[in-house]
Design a protein around this motif. Structure first.
Motif, PDB file in Angstrom:
ATOM      1  N   PRO A   1     -14.245  -2.934 -19.841  1.00 23.53           N
ATOM      2  CA  PRO A   1     -14.840  -4.031 -18.719  1.00 23.53           C
ATOM      3  C   PRO A   1     -16.311  -3.403 -18.665  1.00 23.53           C
ATOM      4  O   PRO A   1     -16.591  -4.603 -18.322  1.00 23.53           O
ATOM      5  CB  PRO A   1     -14.473  -2.959 -17.421  1.00 23.53           C
TER       6      PRO A   1
ATOM      7  N   ARG B   1      -6.798 -10.690 -17.136  1.00 23.65           N
ATOM      8  CA  ARG B   1      -6.114  -8.946 -16.880  1.00 23.65           C
ATOM      9  C   ARG B   1      -7.601  -8.398 -16.464  1.00 23.65           C
ATOM     10  O   ARG B   1      -8.064  -7.517 -15.890  1.00 23.65           O
ATOM     11  CB  ARG B   1      -4.813  -8.387 -16.931  1.00 23.65           C
ATOM     12  N   ILE B   2      -7.901  -7.932 -17.845  1.00 26.86           N
ATOM     13  CA  ILE B   2      -9.132  -7.423 -17.594  1.00 26.86           C
ATOM     14  C   ILE B   2     -10.334  -7.694 -17.012  1.00 26.86           C
ATOM     15  O   ILE B   2     -11.413  -7.109 -16.123  1.00 26.86           O
ATOM     16  CB  ILE B   2     -10.225  -7.136 -19.463  1.00 26.86           C
TER      17      ILE B   2
ATOM     18  N   LYS C   1     -10.214  -9.533 -14.175  1.00 19.18           N
ATOM     19  CA  LYS C   1      -8.954  -9.263 -12.818  1.00 19.18           C
ATOM     20  C   LYS C   1     -10.283  -8.011 -12.459  1.00 19.18           C
ATOM     21  O   LYS C   1     -10.676  -8.044 -10.948  1.00 19.18           O
ATOM     22  CB  LYS C   1      -8.442  -9.747 -12.813  1.00 19.18           C
ATOM     23  N   SER C   2      -9.768  -6.943 -13.664  1.00 16.63           N
ATOM     24  CA  SER C   2     -10.874  -5.306 -12.790  1.00 16.63           C
ATOM     25  C   SER C   2     -12.206  -6.117 -12.988  1.00 16.63           C
ATOM     26  O   SER C   2     -12.759  -5.086 -12.293  1.00 16.63           O
ATOM     27  CB  SER C   2     -10.497  -4.467 -14.109  1.00 16.63           C
TER      28      SER C   2
END
Lengths: 248, 180, 352
Positions: free
Chosen positions: C337, C258-259, C261-262
């Motif tokens: 990120p 999920r990280i 994806k950002s």
């Protein structure tokens, strides 16, 4: 022709792998006779342990599960909780139950788990070749206590029945022996009673059976029976340690 | 997209504040996530939670550069103020925090949440005073949605607390509108 | 049904119950305690049994017994507890029993920490206990996906007669997200005519993993391998995100994905054509996903919360065609990120 003796239906026709003179055969038969007499073969589920009785699933003629070393009471708990109407029993030796499986047996008893434990105590590890067990007597020679068990080095043998009898969940706790015929008969009655305790839902039941190991004790079968009587019964006295009113 | 941090002492209601806002966002059909700090850091120290409310898919639920920080005590302000995005919003509880914000690239609002809550007769609704202020300033969720969320989250036998919570939100909203 | 805002650990419990799980045996360990707590509260309401065992060792053996008796059964734990369960898991796999095991991973080795980690990837995907076996392993990335996969996990376990593990981490267990409970696609499941229910009116059943005849044990092991092969052919699952024209493909599973994806979105804003390959099954590992990637791919970057575990499977799948880089944080630290972007830029600078 009148049948005066036959194989219990709760035993398969398979020949056992036990050594000549080993008392496992007798104890298997007693358990099987009890299952037959109570008519519970089709709802019995047995749990074999690790040790000489690891292959018990080949011999008992009912549904069986084979458990990891010491874990039979936990496995039996899982089965019994899923099918409370099944008659669930474990068949364990002293290395399995009193050493590696100490936590499982104590907590199954403490929970009052409605299972029956057949605990065969011959004071030695049989399957692995005669090493010292938690029930090996002080002074007794084994392959890992070659000078005889020394208490100052590795402590004292564990009296399982006495220990479990302190737990409220343990409904029926008894120690019997199979070193002679009268005691074999008593052992049979104890096993029947243990199953009845389970049938009546009274709690945890265990029958500790004083047994022999001629092979690893280095004796003839007869010598072994005599040795058990003369040496083990003093440290492991026979009798009922806890009995519910309902089966007295 | 709003990425928010709620932080304070255990017992100040920061976790439930974040949860309520996430719930409200969900009721409005938005994507939401709520992550608590957990373990020993919750026992006695500061507690915080990260909340994301957005109409987009939520990638990372972690909030590293928040748009909004709610600081209910000084350690929380010290810890999270520096992490705010440029142009972000810091709302702090001026009842317990004497210093003002130290950055000039963010918006800073102090609100005497404990005093206002005490005036309402229930010191435990200080968090909802701040919630009211937050909603009024950011519009991240409608006050009605938070009230709905409260009704759903509070068990029925505690619904007598609904009016005071709603009053607290209204007082918080009033405070920031008259203030600016 | 309307969405509910649920904590990951509680959603795990509810998903299991909706999938027909009625037996849970567990032992407390952070950060998964809400699972047994939820089951202790909910299972009696639906006629099931929750039992807190004396240890993880005992809990997994209760699972063995219950699974052998034909029940849908689950246990959950976190890393050190899963290590203790390995003996039982090996027996369950060897005896071909279905069950679902949840591992909400925390940092290790040893007692480690309690913050999120992914350092049990090897343990989960390469067997874990002794012997030549595999678990079916899901690695969900959101509370909703965790719910969906757990509901399916019970069917998969029954279908293959194999334990299914669902990997989460402290974050997934503790976080709240909206969830909806949807019926999974049904599989045709064979009857559990092998279960130890009492041998009334049938031949007796034996649940066993002992085989003293070497030839028989070898045959059994090849039979297990056939099952795993079938999983590899039919059960691989993955998500590709913005990979159509990607030059850098980031591979990550679970929370880390999920990280990432950002990160992919931020990299694209900065002119780097990045994409995400997210394995959803990590056993079977989705090597088929790599065949779908475009020719534009110049390099891979695997991001994990460990010191480099899944990256080995990525390298096997890429098979030397492109360089495979790694970035990891460990000990309970979640990668930011910014640091992933820095690593990506370093790689793409070098590639160009």
């Amino acid at each position: 022709m009148k049948v005066v003796f036959q194989r219990p239906t709760a035993l398969t026709e398979r020949q056992t792998h036990y050594c000549p003179g080993c008392t496992h055969g007798i104890i298997h038969r007693l358990v099987a006779e009890a299952i037959d007499e109570l008519g519970v073969l089709d709802k019995a589920v047995g749990v074999a342990s690790v040790g000489c009785s690891v292959l018990a699933y080949e011999y008992f003629n009912c549904d069986m599960q084979q458990a990891a070393h010491g874990r039979a009471p936990a496995v039996a708990t899982g089965i019994k909780r899923v099918h409370p109407n099944n008659i669930v029993f474990t068949y364990q030796g002293d290395g399995d139950l009193a050493s590696i499986g100490m936590a499982e047996i104590v907590h199954a008893a403490a929970r009052g788990e409605k299972i029956t434990v057949i605990f065969v105590n011959n004071a030695i590890y049989g399957m692995t070749g005669g090493q010292m067990a938690p029930t090996t007597l002080v002074g007794q020679k084994t392959t890992t206590s070659p000078y005889g068990r020394q208490a100052e080095h590795c402590g004292y043998p564990v009296r399982i029945s006495e220990l479990l009898a302190t737990l409220q969940g343990a409904a029926y706790v008894t120690r019997v022996s199979v070193h002679d015929v009268p005691n074999i008969r008593k052992a049979k009655r104890a096993i029947l009673k243990a199953f009845e305790v389970q049938q009546k839902g009274l709690g945890f039941s265990i029958v500790e059976v004083i047994s022999t190991c001629p092979t690893n004790w280095g004796m003839t079968p007869l010598e072994a029976l005599k040795w058990a009587k003369e040496n083990m019964l003093e440290y492991y006295p026979l009798g009922e340690f806890r009995t519910p009113e309902e089966v007295k | 997209m709003a990425e928010m941090i709620f932080a304070g002492f255990g017992g100040q209601g920061v976790m439930s504040m974040g949860m309520m806002l996430a719930y409200a966002g969900m009721l409005e059909g938005k994507n939401v996530s709520w992550i608590p700090s957990y373990g020993p850091e919750m026992r006695g120290g500061t507690a915080n939670c990260a909340v994301v409310v957005t109409s987009d898919e939520i990638g990372s639920p972690f909030v590293t550069d928040p748009d909004v920080v709610v600081a209910m005590n000084l350690p929380s302000m010290d810890k999270f103020e520096p992490r705010l995005k440029k142009g972000g919003l810091l709302i702090y509880n001026s009842s317990l925090i004497e210093r003002e914000g130290g950055r000039d690239d963010i918006e800073v609002i102090g609100i005497p949440a404990n005093e206002i809550a005490s005036e309402l007769g229930n010191s435990r609704v200080a968090n909802m005073v701040v919630m009211g202020a937050l909603l009024a300033k950011t519009g991240v969720a409608k006050p009605e949605s938070v009230k709905d969320a409260l009704r759903k989250v509070l068990p029925a036998h505690r619904h007598d607390l609904l009016p005071v919570n709603e009053q607290a939100m209204e007082r918080g909203a009033e405070y920031v509108s008259k203030d600016r | 049904m309307a969405k509910q805002l649920m904590k990951g650990n509680e959603a795990i419990g509810e998903a299991a119950i909706r999938a027909g799980c009625r037996y849970f045996f567990g032992y407390p360990i952070t950060p998964q305690n809400e699972v047994p707590e939820y089951m202790a509260r909910r299972l009696p309401e639906v006629g099931g049994v929750f039992l807190q065992a004396e240890s993880e060792v005992s809990a997994i053996n209760m699972v063995y017994g219950a699974a052998g008796a034909g029940a849908r059964v689950m246990t959950s734990s976190s890393s050190p507890g899963i290590s203790l369960k390995q003996e039982g898991i090996s027996y369950i796999a060897g005896s071909e029993l279905p069950c679902v095991i949840i591992n909400i991973i925390r940092g290790g080795p040893g007692l480690g920490g309690i913050q999120p980690a992914q350092s049990d990837y090897f343990q989960a995907t390469k067997g874990g206990g002794h012997g030549d076996y595999r678990l079916f392993v899901f690695a969900p990335a959101s509370v909703q996906e965790m719910v969906d996969l757990i509901m399916e996990a019970f069917d998969i376990a029954d279908y293959y007669r194999n334990p299914v593990m669902v990997l989460g981490d402290g974050t997934l267990g503790q976080m709240m997200e909206p969830v909806e409970f949807k019926e999974p696609k049904k599989r045709d499941l064979p009857p559990k005519d092998w279960a130890t229910t009492g041998a009334k009116g049938r031949k007796r059943n034996i649940i066993n993993s002992l085989s003293l005849v070497a030839e028989q044990l070898e045959e059994h092991n090849w039979k297990l391998q056939k099952k795993y092969q079938h999983m590899k052919e039919h059960e691989q699952r993955w998500e590709l995100y913005k990979c159509d024209d990607a030059e850098l493909v980031l591979a990550a599973f679970g929370t880390t994905a999920r990280i990432v994806k950002s990160v992919v979105n931020q990299l694209r804003e900065q002119g780097i054509k990045a994409g995400l390959l997210r394995p959803i099954t990590i056993f079977p590992f989705p090597d088929k996903a790599f065949a779908q990637l475009p020719d534009t791919v110049k390099a891979f970057l695997t991001v994990e919360m460990n010191t480099g575990q899944m990256v080995e499977d990525v390298r096997l799948a890429v098979n030397g065609k492109q360089p495979v880089h790694f970035f990891g944080r460990t000990g309970g630290i979640v990668p930011t990120p910014a640091e992933i972007i820095a690593k990506a830029k370093e790689i793409m600078g070098g590639v160009r």
